[in-house]
Design a protein around this motif. Structure first.
Motif, mmCIF file in Angstrom:
data_model
loop_
_atom_site.group_PDB
_atom_site.id
_atom_site.type_symbol
_atom_site.label_atom_id
_atom_site.label_comp_id
_atom_site.label_asym_id
_atom_site.label_seq_id
_atom_site.Cartn_x
_atom_site.Cartn_y
_atom_site.Cartn_z
ATOM 1 N N ARG A 89 0.848 -1.200 0.000
ATOM 2 C CA ARG A 89 0.000 0.000 0.000
ATOM 3 C C ARG A 89 0.880 1.246 0.000
ATOM 4 N NH1 ARG A 89 -2.466 -0.371 4.712
ATOM 5 N NH2 ARG A 89 -0.945 1.088 5.521
ATOM 6 N N HIS A 90 1.934 1.191 0.791
ATOM 7 C CA HIS A 90 2.886 2.304 0.851
ATOM 8 C C HIS A 90 3.489 2.546 -0.541
ATOM 9 C CE1 HIS A 90 6.958 4.000 2.071
ATOM 10 N NE2 HIS A 90 6.099 4.919 2.411
ATOM 11 N N GLY A 91 3.810 1.443 -1.215
ATOM 12 C CA GLY A 91 4.367 1.552 -2.569
ATOM 13 C C GLY A 91 3.390 2.229 -3.508
ATOM 14 N N ALA A 142 -0.256 -5.461 -5.539
ATOM 15 C CA ALA A 142 -0.115 -4.548 -6.683
ATOM 16 C C ALA A 142 0.904 -3.461 -6.357
ATOM 17 C CB ALA A 142 -1.464 -3.921 -7.018
ATOM 18 N N SER A 143 1.830 -3.229 -7.287
ATOM 19 C CA SER A 143 2.885 -2.246 -7.050
ATOM 20 C C SER A 143 2.424 -0.832 -7.393
ATOM 21 C CB SER A 143 4.116 -2.597 -7.875
ATOM 22 O OG SER A 143 3.779 -2.585 -9.242
ATOM 23 N N HIS A 144 1.422 -0.744 -8.253
ATOM 24 C CA HIS A 144 0.956 0.560 -8.723
ATOM 25 C C HIS A 144 -0.546 0.677 -8.537
ATOM 26 C CE1 HIS A 144 4.855 0.304 -10.630
ATOM 27 N NE2 HIS A 144 4.791 1.570 -10.929
ATOM 28 N N MET A 197 7.231 2.270 -10.282
ATOM 29 C CA MET A 197 8.061 1.560 -11.232
ATOM 30 C C MET A 197 9.445 1.265 -10.680
ATOM 31 S SD MET A 197 6.942 3.469 -14.709
ATOM 32 C CE MET A 197 5.245 3.871 -14.966
ATOM 33 N N THR A 198 9.904 2.052 -9.703
ATOM 34 C CA THR A 198 11.278 1.866 -9.220
ATOM 35 C C THR A 198 11.458 0.560 -8.472
ATOM 36 O OG1 THR A 198 10.556 3.321 -7.478
ATOM 37 C CG2 THR A 198 12.211 4.180 -8.983
ATOM 38 N N ARG A 199 10.418 0.077 -7.830
ATOM 39 C CA ARG A 199 10.627 -1.086 -6.989
ATOM 40 C C ARG A 199 10.279 -2.395 -7.670
ATOM 41 N NH1 ARG A 199 8.709 2.452 -4.583
ATOM 42 N NH2 ARG A 199 6.667 1.556 -4.321
ATOM 43 N N HIS A 200 10.056 -2.300 -8.967
ATOM 44 C CA HIS A 200 9.792 -3.499 -9.761
ATOM 45 C C HIS A 200 10.943 -4.496 -9.586
ATOM 46 C CE1 HIS A 200 8.200 -5.758 -13.059
ATOM 47 N NE2 HIS A 200 9.389 -5.785 -13.619
ATOM 48 N N ARG A 201 12.168 -3.970 -9.652
ATOM 49 C CA ARG A 201 13.378 -4.786 -9.555
ATOM 50 C C ARG A 201 13.497 -5.446 -8.175
ATOM 51 N NH1 ARG A 201 18.795 -3.830 -11.827
ATOM 52 N NH2 ARG A 201 17.681 -2.560 -13.298
ATOM 53 N N THR A 202 13.198 -4.659 -7.140
ATOM 54 C CA THR A 202 13.296 -5.191 -5.780
ATOM 55 C C THR A 202 12.318 -6.341 -5.592
ATOM 56 O OG1 THR A 202 13.582 -2.893 -5.217
ATOM 57 C CG2 THR A 202 13.432 -4.437 -3.394
#
Lengths: 398, 198
Positions: A186-188, A245-247, B1-6
């Motif tokens: 969520r932070h991401g 989910a990252s985004h 998008m930056t933490r995709h790699r991590t």
């Protein structure tokens, strides 16, 4: 109930203790002058990023083209301002996906798949401004600290749970663990929202059209829909947020970016012509990388999109390749037609003659295939597959 | 998008941790002893000892190596039927791999391999450096050479032979890093490919 609330109080205390103790004094922004990282965490992250950048600079996947890199850098500078962009090194990477990223030391990676999908300078500025926003706000560092304090808390909770192990405490521990991990994601997503908002703020202040920001995500949704539909999958849900989910979802991003775009910017230039001119020398290669990914719907969508500026021999050729390699009988007939268009626009385009010949051969018209295959060999006598093509020309050497 | 790699690193780490122990995982193919590939009718007689890797990367595929598949990799695709992919698909619906087709011309086999590498192995560049008619399994086939760059930027050279027999594709590839490893083993790999019979 009492026991559960005690656990939560302990957990909350642990979570709060970490970041509060590590709160640094206000630092200068990372883009200022020759900024040097402060504190062990930032120094460590910069060290890692420096090492990665060294590898990136030497990578064969880096597109070493001064003009293209210079163009992307100039769009970044026009977006975030010359005072900020001087701290950034831009690297264009050959990778056929929609992505860009920025590391804490000012390394900006821009993927070729992103450049293929965007339509103008303002859309590029949207993405570059977003990435710069992550850098400016030190998001990587914040996420690292959050993960560290969160996993510390989980470790302490595991220890405490083991002291008073019961079904209920285990259950509480698992819930806590899930909540912490969910918190990371969520932070991401919140960081992505913040970067989006910074990006659109830059765009609003620039000379480019901020209304283009929402268009980026509208096209991403349309492409995902086209891809899913060609694969026979149901329409994707653009509002759904998965646990990991990252985004934020596309629909949400498209909505708030539309809302935040300055209305008085609507009639500004979006730099379509400049963008097309800068990308032109790379279009054939970027498109080739895309159509070979076996994602028919997305590739067809992208070709159609590029063709709104007019069909070129390259677009017809790549569309022919896309259909021929999918290879259903109707695709082969369509491919032959597309290659014929390519040949008409550029009779010297050897690959189009080759594709035309192969498609005709496979649609049961071998006699018609002879001429284009011979033309291919005449245009490219040293083609690597000349020997193979010779063998399939009817009446040719066996 | 930056933490995709991590995130990817975290997942890779989890994947490694979840791997089973490799006890009795691989077999030895001894010099001079014929070996049947992937339960098919294709067999080879190695001219030196090779390791047969146990992991099945495709329904008809079998991988052989000397020093590990990253350093030298001979992969046999023994009898791929029309409609089948070369490698196992991660998701048939979401990430389908290119399929061998009945009407595929031998001149198109290098394209099939390229598209498979780009889709199934995340290859970023694939340059065909030669394709010529050549005998394989005693039939008219194609021999081709290529250079492929993976997502880490490592450049490998490759050589392959293919033929279609009774409507099925028989393909064997040899891939190894361009630097040192390809030239070191290419003669052994060619001997192995050349020993293939049906």
């Amino acid at each position: 109930m009492i026991r559960r609330s005690t656990w939560w109080a302990a957990a909350a205390g642990l979570l709060l203790a970490g970041p509060a103790a590590a709160q640094p004094a206000a630092l200068p922004p990372p883009y200022q002058g020759a900024y040097q990282p402060h504190g062990v965490d930032e120094i460590g992250l910069w060290h890692e990023a420096d090492e990665e950048e060294r590898q990136l600079a030497a990578s064969p996947l880096r597109i070493r083209d001064e003009r293209l890199t210079g163009y992307v850098t100039s769009v970044l500078c026009a977006t975030v301002g010359d005072d900020r962009c001087g701290s950034v090194r831009v690297y264009v990477i050959r990778a056929p996906m929609f992505n860009a990223s920025m590391t804490p030391n000012g390394t900006m990676r821009v993927y070729s798949g992103l450049l293929l999908r965007l339509r103008n300078e303002a859309e590029l500025a949207t993405v570059l401004g977003h990435e710069f926003g992550h850098y400016e706000r030190r998001h990587t560092l914040a996420a690292f600290k959050e993960r560290r304090s969160g996993t510390d808390a989980v470790a302490w909770m595991a220890l405490l749970t083991s002291l008073g192990a019961s079904y209920q405490t285990m259950q509480n521990f698992q819930n806590f663990q899930l909540a912490v991990y969910g918190g990371f994601f969520r932070h991401g997503r919140d960081q992505e929202r913040e970067a989006d908002k910074l990006g659109i703020a830059y765009l609003n202040r620039s000379s480019l059209r901020p209304q283009s920001a929402t268009v980026v995500w509208q096209h991403m949704m349309a492409e995902a829909e086209a891809s899913a539909s060609a694969k026979g999958l149901k329409k994707p849900n653009f509002r759904y947020i998965a646990f990991a989910a990252s985004h934020p979802p596309y629909a949400e991003r498209a909505a708030y970016l539309a809302e935040l775009a300055a209305p008085d910017g609507a009639d500004r230039d979006d730099g379509t012509e400049r963008y097309r001119a800068a990308l032109a020398p790379f279009l054939a290669q970027f498109l080739d990388d895309q159509i070979k990914l076996n994602d028919f719907g997305a590739s067809e969508y992208l070709i159609q999109n590029l063709a709104t500026a007019g069909w070129t021999a390259t677009l017809w050729l790549k569309r022919g390749d896309l259909y021929r390699t999918r290879g259903a009988p109707r695709d082969l007939a369509a491919a032959a037609d597309f290659y014929a268009h390519a040949v008409q626009l550029d009779p010297t385009l050897a690959e189009a003659h080759r594709g035309l010949g192969l498609s005709l051969m496979k649609t049961g018209r071998p006699s018609e295939a002879v001429a284009p295959l011979q033309t291919y060999l005449r245009l490219r006598p040293d083609a690597v597959d000349a020997g193979m093509i010779q063998t399939i020309i009817p009446g040719g050497p066996q | 998008m930056t933490r995709h790699r991590t995130l990817r690193r975290m997942l890779a780490f989890a994947a490694i941790a979840a791997l089973p122990l490799p006890a009795n995982a691989h077999k030895l193919a001894e010099k001079g002893t014929p070996v049947t590939i992937a339960d098919s009718t294709l067999s080879v007689t190695p001219t030196r000892d090779w390791n047969r890797l146990s992991g099945r990367i495709g329904a008809h595929a079998e991988r052989w190596t000397l020093d590990g598949e990253q350093l030298n990799d001979v992969t046999f695709y023994a009898g791929v039927a029309p409609g089948e992919p070369l490698l196992r698909e991660r998701s048939k619906k979401k990430d389908p791999l290119p399929k061998f087709r009945q009407d595929m011309l031998l001149a198109e086999v290098p394209e099939l391999l390229e598209r498979t590498y780009r889709t199934g192995r995340d290859a970023r560049d694939f340059q065909l450096s030669g394709a010529a008619p050549g005998k394989f399994l005693g039939r008219d086939g194609v021999t081709f050479a290529y250079q492929v760059t993976d997502s880490e930027g490592l450049i490998r050279k490759g050589e392959a032979r293919a033929a279609a027999v009774n409507g099925k594709l028989y393909l064997v590839t040899f891939d190894a890093p361009r630097l040192h490893y390809f030239d070191q083993v290419v003669d052994d790999a060619r001997a192995l490919m050349g020993s293939a019979t049906l």
